[in-house]
Design a protein around this motif. Structure first.
Motif, PDB file in Angstrom:
ATOM      1  N   CYS A   1      32.786  25.412   0.040  1.00  0.00           N
ATOM      2  CA  CYS A   1      32.108  26.673  -0.331  1.00  0.00           C
ATOM      3  C   CYS A   1      33.097  27.726  -0.804  1.00  0.00           C
ATOM      4  O   CYS A   1      32.711  28.794  -1.260  1.00  0.00           O
TER       5      CYS A   1
ATOM      6  N   VAL B   1      27.767  26.144  -8.239  1.00  0.00           N
ATOM      7  CA  VAL B   1      26.682  25.670  -7.358  1.00  0.00           C
ATOM      8  C   VAL B   1      25.404  25.809  -8.184  1.00  0.00           C
ATOM      9  O   VAL B   1      24.796  26.884  -8.259  1.00  0.00           O
TER      10      VAL B   1
ATOM     11  N   LEU C   1      25.044  29.771  -8.658  1.00  0.00           N
ATOM     12  CA  LEU C   1      25.119  30.906  -7.748  1.00  0.00           C
ATOM     13  C   LEU C   1      26.334  31.741  -8.135  1.00  0.00           C
ATOM     14  O   LEU C   1      27.354  31.202  -8.591  1.00  0.00           O
TER      15      LEU C   1
ATOM     16  N   CYS D   1      31.657  31.060  -2.731  1.00  0.00           N
ATOM     17  CA  CYS D   1      30.214  31.151  -3.010  1.00  0.00           C
ATOM     18  C   CYS D   1      29.671  32.463  -2.436  1.00  0.00           C
ATOM     19  O   CYS D   1      30.071  32.890  -1.351  1.00  0.00           O
TER      20      CYS D   1
ATOM     21  N   PHE E   1      27.169  33.083  -0.919  1.00  0.00           N
ATOM     22  CA  PHE E   1      26.525  32.955   0.389  1.00  0.00           C
ATOM     23  C   PHE E   1      27.450  32.438   1.488  1.00  0.00           C
ATOM     24  O   PHE E   1      26.994  32.075   2.570  1.00  0.00           O
ATOM     25  N   PHE E   2      28.747  32.390   1.190  1.00  0.00           N
ATOM     26  CA  PHE E   2      29.665  31.920   2.233  1.00  0.00           C
ATOM     27  C   PHE E   2      30.248  33.103   2.995  1.00  0.00           C
ATOM     28  O   PHE E   2      30.773  34.047   2.415  1.00  0.00           O
TER      29      PHE E   2
ATOM     30  N   CYS F   1      27.711  29.080   5.876  1.00  0.00           N
ATOM     31  CA  CYS F   1      26.671  29.270   4.866  1.00  0.00           C
ATOM     32  C   CYS F   1      25.548  30.146   5.413  1.00  0.00           C
ATOM     33  O   CYS F   1      24.949  29.820   6.438  1.00  0.00           O
TER      34      CYS F   1
ATOM     35  N   PRO G   1      20.990  24.789  -1.781  1.00  0.00           N
ATOM     36  CA  PRO G   1      20.592  23.941  -2.909  1.00  0.00           C
ATOM     37  C   PRO G   1      20.860  22.449  -2.665  1.00  0.00           C
ATOM     38  O   PRO G   1      21.684  22.085  -1.824  1.00  0.00           O
TER      39      PRO G   1
ATOM     40  N   CYS H   1      24.388  21.124  -2.359  1.00  0.00           N
ATOM     41  CA  CYS H   1      25.046  21.324  -1.064  1.00  0.00           C
ATOM     42  C   CYS H   1      24.467  20.365  -0.015  1.00  0.00           C
ATOM     43  O   CYS H   1      25.191  19.851   0.830  1.00  0.00           O
TER      44      CYS H   1
HETATM   45  S1  SF4 Z   1      26.549  25.396   1.415  1.00  0.00           S
HETATM   46 FE1  SF4 Z   1      25.906  27.555   1.238  1.00  0.00          FE
HETATM   47  S2  SF4 Z   1      27.796  28.744   1.093  1.00  0.00           S
HETATM   48 FE2  SF4 Z   1      28.317  26.611   0.656  1.00  0.00          FE
HETATM   49  S3  SF4 Z   1      28.223  26.446  -1.581  1.00  0.00           S
HETATM   50 FE3  SF4 Z   1      26.214  25.841  -0.771  1.00  0.00          FE
HETATM   51  S4  SF4 Z   1      24.989  27.709  -0.786  1.00  0.00           S
HETATM   52 FE4  SF4 Z   1      27.128  28.326  -0.995  1.00  0.00          FE
END
Ligand code: SF4
Ligand code: SF4
Length: 137
Positions: free
Chosen positions: A22, A28, A63, A71, A73-74, A80, A87, A90
């Motif tokens: 991530c 992503v 993303l 990312c 969202f990390f 995460c 998605p 992932c």
């Molecule tokens: S698992 Fe979550 S934080 Fe990691 S790349 Fe996928 S969406 Fe982003």
């Protein structure tokens, strides 16, 4: 009848939540269905989510990234932030086609993903299902 593959006895994988996959540059990819799932996660409409959290690359969407390329969202302490709604890309990792081409390619995955090769045993049927999921995306 499944074609005989080198991992016919299954492969082990249990995510350690190290965050290696991530962090740093990378795409992503998200399609409309995945955008909808993520938008629902935040109780947003799809259009707003798309504007805020995704960007276009060619004809596809990925993303967005944080300033450090992680990312969007990390979170360093939590991992995460959308784990349940993450998605397909992932959810199906590390059972991607090029990772499973040979024992050697799987061994290379283990170098960057410490959860690969350890923990829960996935059957060849479960692995194949993930491969198909990625192909159909
Ligand atoms: S698992 Fe979550 S934080 Fe990691 S790349 Fe996928 S969406 Fe982003
Ligand atoms: S690199 Fe592997 S073990 Fe680390 S967070 Fe990603 S899937 Fe989990």
């Amino acid at each position: 009848m499944l074609e005989k593959v080198w991992y016919s006895d299954g492969l082990k994988f249990s995510c350690t939540k190290c965050g290696n996959c991530c962090r740093g540059p990378g795409y992503v990819w998200v399609n409309d269905d995945e955008i909808h799932t993520l938008a629902q996660h935040f109780e947003m409409d799809d259009e707003t989510f798309t504007k805020v959290y995704t960007r276009k690359v060619g004809r596809s969407r990925t993303l967005r990234e944080q300033a450090n390329d992680n990312c969007v969202f990390f979170d360093d302490s939590v991992g995460c932030l959308v784990y349940e709604s993450r998605p397909t890309q992932c959810r199906t990792w590390p059972f991607w086609e090029h990772n499973l081409e040979s024992k050697q390619s799987w061994d290379k995955v283990k170098d960057r993903c410490p959860g690969s090769g350890k923990g829960q045993l996935y059957s060849v049927e479960e692995i194949t299902a993930r491969l198909h999921e990625m192909k159909q995306k």
